[in-house]
Design a protein around this motif. Structure first.
Motif, short mmCIF file in Angstrom:
data_model
loop_
_atom_site.label_atom_id
_atom_site.label_comp_id
_atom_site.label_asym_id
_atom_site.label_seq_id
_atom_site.Cartn_x
_atom_site.Cartn_y
_atom_site.Cartn_z
N GLN A 44 105.48 146.23 -39.24
CA GLN A 44 104.61 147.20 -38.60
C GLN A 44 103.86 146.58 -37.43
OE1 GLN A 44 102.46 148.29 -42.17
NE2 GLN A 44 103.41 150.33 -42.21
N ARG A 45 103.42 145.37 -37.63
CA ARG A 45 102.71 144.67 -36.56
C ARG A 45 103.62 144.44 -35.36
NH1 ARG A 45 99.40 138.99 -37.50
NH2 ARG A 45 98.66 138.71 -35.35
N LEU A 104 116.77 146.28 -34.55
CA LEU A 104 115.51 147.02 -34.56
C LEU A 104 115.64 148.30 -35.38
CD1 LEU A 104 112.60 147.38 -33.56
CD2 LEU A 104 113.53 148.42 -31.48
N GLN A 105 116.79 148.96 -35.31
CA GLN A 105 116.98 150.21 -36.06
C GLN A 105 116.83 149.99 -37.56
OE1 GLN A 105 120.82 151.56 -34.75
NE2 GLN A 105 120.01 152.51 -32.89
N TRP A 106 117.29 148.84 -38.07
CA TRP A 106 117.13 148.54 -39.50
C TRP A 106 115.65 148.48 -39.86
CZ3 TRP A 106 120.70 143.59 -39.87
CH2 TRP A 106 122.02 143.96 -39.57
N ILE A 107 114.89 147.81 -39.00
CA ILE A 107 113.47 147.60 -39.29
C ILE A 107 112.70 148.92 -39.21
CG2 ILE A 107 111.38 146.41 -38.49
CD1 ILE A 107 113.28 144.15 -37.50
N LEU A 108 113.01 149.73 -38.20
CA LEU A 108 112.35 151.03 -38.09
C LEU A 108 112.68 151.92 -39.29
CD1 LEU A 108 112.95 151.75 -34.29
CD2 LEU A 108 110.81 151.07 -35.38
N THR A 109 113.92 151.85 -39.77
CA THR A 109 114.31 152.62 -40.94
C THR A 109 113.57 152.14 -42.17
OG1 THR A 109 116.52 153.04 -40.02
CG2 THR A 109 116.26 153.30 -42.40
#
Length: 312
Positions: free
Chosen positions: A76-77, A10-15
């Motif tokens: 984002q979704r 999840l951290q990769w995606i948020l970044t």
């Protein structure tokens, strides 16, 4: 559904979302409160896992590739739905009740656990939180005996109860502390070889003849003239202040204990950092589920609490 979704953090995606929305790695690093190399590492890991380039790295502004545009919409979704789920669970806070016993070592207690306990208590006022502090061996025994629900401890401490579940929480930096004016402080990168003629003061368990950082000193080829093992970080700081040697401490403790007459210097990565782990029994009791929720909150908010003292 993607069969390998567990490969993605999840951290990769948020970044990635932060870089796309802010238009640069520098701005994104500020937004997510991470070092820029860490942001670059997250993007590289995500692109590698996806097998596609998501960003065009220009001199002025980062732009999305065609794959990046498509992935951004979905990411984002996904995060919107995830956030909505968190809010719905948080809305049930008045219904959550129970007792969580948290074990921790002093440095993590000061930097991570104490402020997080305050936030958790405000969100879930009917949950009682109890902090039980101790050294690594004691914390492992406490989890095994059921005296604490989860325990935060350095992963390089010896393990005896291997049946306990564990996971890595973060990597805490290790720092050198010395009295003001000491010659070792004059260099931006301390020469560890100069410690050969010094007394080195470290934390550990003097009764079991185990000390922190001995393996790292060996890998640096440093054999100090004398090694003093103290049970508590406050003792290390007191002895350094008294001019009795040079200290090696985890960055959490050093940050809380640094005084005007001593200074902390970060040592080079990756050697001079240590993994911090969480130990738990893995049962399905109500209190263990509350502890799991506390751990999730710690994982989410820990990077902001620790700043540059650890990597997540």
């Amino acid at each position: 559904m993607h069969t390998n979704i567990d490969r993605y953090k999840l951290q990769w995606i948020l970044t990635f979302i932060a870089v796309a929305e802010h238009g640069s790695f520098t701005a994104a690093a500020r937004a997510v409160n991470r070092a820029q190399p860490r942001v670059s590492g997250h993007i590289a890991a995500l692109e590698d896992a996806l097998g596609a380039r998501l960003l065009k790295r220009g001199t002025q502004k980062v732009e999305l590739t065609s794959a990046g545009t498509r992935f951004l919409f979905r990411a984002q979704r996904m995060c919107h739905e995830f956030g909505a789920g968190i809010e719905e669970v948080a809305a049930l806070s008045n219904e959550l009740e129970g007792h969580i016993k948290i074990g921790s070592y002093p440095g993590a207690s000061a930097v991570l656990i104490a402020p997080l306990m305050q936030r958790f208590q405000l969100r879930f006022p009917r949950v009682k939180l109890e902090l039980i502090e101790g050294e690594a061996n004691y914390l492992e025994k406490a989890v095994n005996a059921g005296d604490v629900d989860i325990a935060i401890r350095p992963a390089d401490a010896p393990r005896h109860h291997h049946e306990l579940a564990s996971q890595i929480l973060c990597r805490e930096r290790i720092v050198l502390i010395a009295p003001s004016g000491h010659c070792i402080l004059r260099s931006n990168r301390p020469l560890l070889g100069s410690l050969v003629n010094e007394s080195i003061i470290v934390t550990g368990d003097p009764h079991r003849h185990w000390s922190d950082y001995r393996d790292r000193l060996d890998r640096e080829g440093v054999d100090p003239e004398n090694t003093v093992v103290a049970l508590m970080p406050t003792t290390v700081v007191a002895m350094v202040t008294a001019g009795l040697g040079i200290g090696l401490l985890g960055a959490f403790a050093a940050h809380m204990l640094e005084k005007a007459n001593i200074h902390a210097v970060k040592l080079p990565l990756p050697l001079w950092q240590r993994e911090i782990q969480v130990l738990f029994r893995g049962d399905k009791s109500a209190d263990s589920e509350l502890a799991t929720y506390f751990l999730g909150m710690l994982t989410q908010e820990g990077p902001g609490l620790s700043n540059d003292l650890a990597s997540w």
